[in-house]
Design a protein around this motif. Sequence first.
Motif, PDB file in Angstrom:
ATOM      1  N   PRO A 182       0.837  -1.203   0.000  1.00 24.95           N
ATOM      2  CA  PRO A 182       0.000   0.000   0.000  1.00 24.95           C
ATOM      3  C   PRO A 182       0.875   1.258   0.000  1.00 24.95           C
ATOM      4  O   PRO A 182       1.968   1.261   0.578  1.00 24.95           O
ATOM      5  CB  PRO A 182      -0.769  -0.099   1.325  1.00 24.95           C
ATOM      6  N   ARG A 183       0.376   2.323  -0.645  1.00 25.74           N
ATOM      7  CA  ARG A 183       1.155   3.559  -0.761  1.00 25.74           C
ATOM      8  C   ARG A 183       1.552   4.135   0.598  1.00 25.74           C
ATOM      9  O   ARG A 183       2.635   4.682   0.756  1.00 25.74           O
ATOM     10  CB  ARG A 183       0.347   4.604  -1.511  1.00 25.74           C
ATOM     11  N   THR A 184       0.643   4.002   1.587  1.00 27.02           N
ATOM     12  CA  THR A 184       0.945   4.583   2.901  1.00 27.02           C
ATOM     13  C   THR A 184       2.249   4.014   3.466  1.00 27.02           C
ATOM     14  O   THR A 184       3.054   4.741   4.042  1.00 27.02           O
ATOM     15  CB  THR A 184      -0.197   4.295   3.887  1.00 27.02           C
ATOM     16  N   LEU A 185       2.473   2.713   3.263  1.00 30.02           N
ATOM     17  CA  LEU A 185       3.707   2.097   3.769  1.00 30.02           C
ATOM     18  C   LEU A 185       4.935   2.672   3.080  1.00 30.02           C
ATOM     19  O   LEU A 185       5.998   2.795   3.676  1.00 30.02           O
ATOM     20  CB  LEU A 185       3.691   0.592   3.512  1.00 30.02           C
ATOM     21  N   GLN A 186       4.765   3.035   1.811  1.00 33.92           N
ATOM     22  CA  GLN A 186       5.913   3.538   1.048  1.00 33.92           C
ATOM     23  C   GLN A 186       6.279   4.963   1.443  1.00 33.92           C
ATOM     24  O   GLN A 186       7.338   5.456   1.088  1.00 33.92           O
ATOM     25  CB  GLN A 186       5.601   3.501  -0.444  1.00 33.92           C
ATOM     26  N   ARG A 187       5.347   5.627   2.145  1.00 33.70           N
ATOM     27  CA  ARG A 187       5.636   7.025   2.526  1.00 33.70           C
ATOM     28  C   ARG A 187       6.206   7.127   3.934  1.00 33.70           C
ATOM     29  O   ARG A 187       6.632   8.174   4.350  1.00 33.70           O
ATOM     30  CB  ARG A 187       4.354   7.859   2.422  1.00 33.70           C
ATOM     31  N   LEU A 188       6.180   6.005   4.692  1.00 35.17           N
ATOM     32  CA  LEU A 188       6.683   6.067   6.067  1.00 35.17           C
ATOM     33  C   LEU A 188       8.184   6.367   6.065  1.00 35.17           C
ATOM     34  O   LEU A 188       8.905   5.921   5.170  1.00 35.17           O
ATOM     35  CB  LEU A 188       6.437   4.725   6.766  1.00 35.17           C
TER      36      LEU A 188
END
Length: 475
Positions: A182-188
């Motif tokens: 998921p994109r959210t994980l890639q922004r952490l």
Amino acid sequence: MSYTTAVTPGALPLIGHAWPLMRRPMRFAGSLSGHGDLVEVRLGPVRAYVPCHPDLLWQVLTDDRTFDKGGPFFDRVRSTIGNGVGSCPYHQHRRQRRLIQPSFHPERLERYATVMEQEAAALTDDWEDGQVVDVYRALYGTALRTVLRSLFATQFDAEAVAGFRESVETVLNQLTARMFLPRTLQRLPLPVNRRFDRAVADLRRGIEDLVAEYRRGGTDRGDLLSALIAARDETAPDEAAPDEAASDEAASDEAASGGGSLGDTEIHDQVLTMLAAGSDSVAAAVSWALYLLDRSPEVLTRLHREVDTVLGGRPANGGEVPDLPYTGQVITEALRLYPPGWLFTRVTTERTELGGHQLPPGTTVAFCAPAVHRRAGLYDRPDAFDPDRWLPERARALPKGAFAAFGGGARKCAGDAFGRTESTLLLATIVGRWRLRRAPGSDVRPVALSTALRPRRLLMEISARDARTAEDGQS
Ligand code: HEM
């Protein structure tokens, strides 16, 4: 003709079929045609249809307006390496392709072949009798230097090459994996994401500096970057494909991007596309060929016979590729069994039919070449390594879509001749000079989650051959 459709069993919540795709990608892809001609799989949370019949794959590849580049793979590519010819949507593609095509003109390819020859010679000159080599890593260094030197005639020092290598590797190693996350994980702000972002930024800066230097110099250096800078699209809008000329989107994209030539951002994106598309693919193709040859002594004997006759222990040059037809067949067969670009996605732009199945707009379709390449009934003993399948009379009998290691249709690999020439030169030069045997400590399971399907660690022990005295081709 009627086609069968099926849902592939074994999807898990959230990750779908990611586990078998990651662990045993070729076994999983090869099994799909056993379920049907068009099968549904789950790429992480996304439902995707995989054509396993050559007719259906050909329809997807050639109707690039309906089956446009998009879906989890290309969405990630665009947000990372930009909107170059390999990742842009249909309505921008024809113009971009016309502008990059002169970079691959046969005359330019001859110059690139000189670089390929020098790099293949340098790789094999450096080896020593008894040395154990991590084959993919060695070939990756060679392929990256080859594409860098073909793109930029500028001399690179070892430090600059190492910098590019690290950044390109970091990006490529994570690109495919990111399609399942998921994109959210890639922004952490995790170290892995920071490394990725830094590599993208470093590449961007390095390429921008080179483009600026070339613009200042203003001369054609005979390399790919000069060709991109000089490219002019002479096609008047009303000469372009009718659907393209009619498209408002295409017209506004053209205006925004400088129309008949490539702007700086576009050149940057094309360069990044070439670096990404042209390095690990070739290294993976030749690595798999060497792996397969080690397991197939008869094929190796025939290959030695050809290479020894033509080269007699010298490195191969570009002009000799037509004299090495069996070497070419070995490469094609390695590409059939282990296509480096093995999983891409498309997204339907309108309601359409595929194999008798109705797909609404926005459906993800996966272009997974091994699902067709390993289809029983299409190829006799599909899992066997048999370069004779590619004898011209046998290859001609195959239907369109049966071999898709370079894709097909308008979006077929722009570097196919480049990649084939380089792979053939590398393989011929290596096997002509050295005997490679698999060494303990190898782990040849494919790394699925990098852009190219490649062996995790293929260690091979090197021993010198003397092609002039080799009688049976086994020395
Ligand atoms: C053995 C080597 C190679 C293999 C197996 C390979 C495979 C592929 C495949 C399968 C595609 C189509 C992807 C899709 O349809 O979604 C593609 C596209 C492309 N490749 Fe390659 N490639 C190779 C080498 C190269 C090299 C050496 C270059 C450049 C130096 C290159 C440049 C490109 C470009 C620019 C595209 C995008 C074409 C377009 O969309 O118009 N490739 N490649």
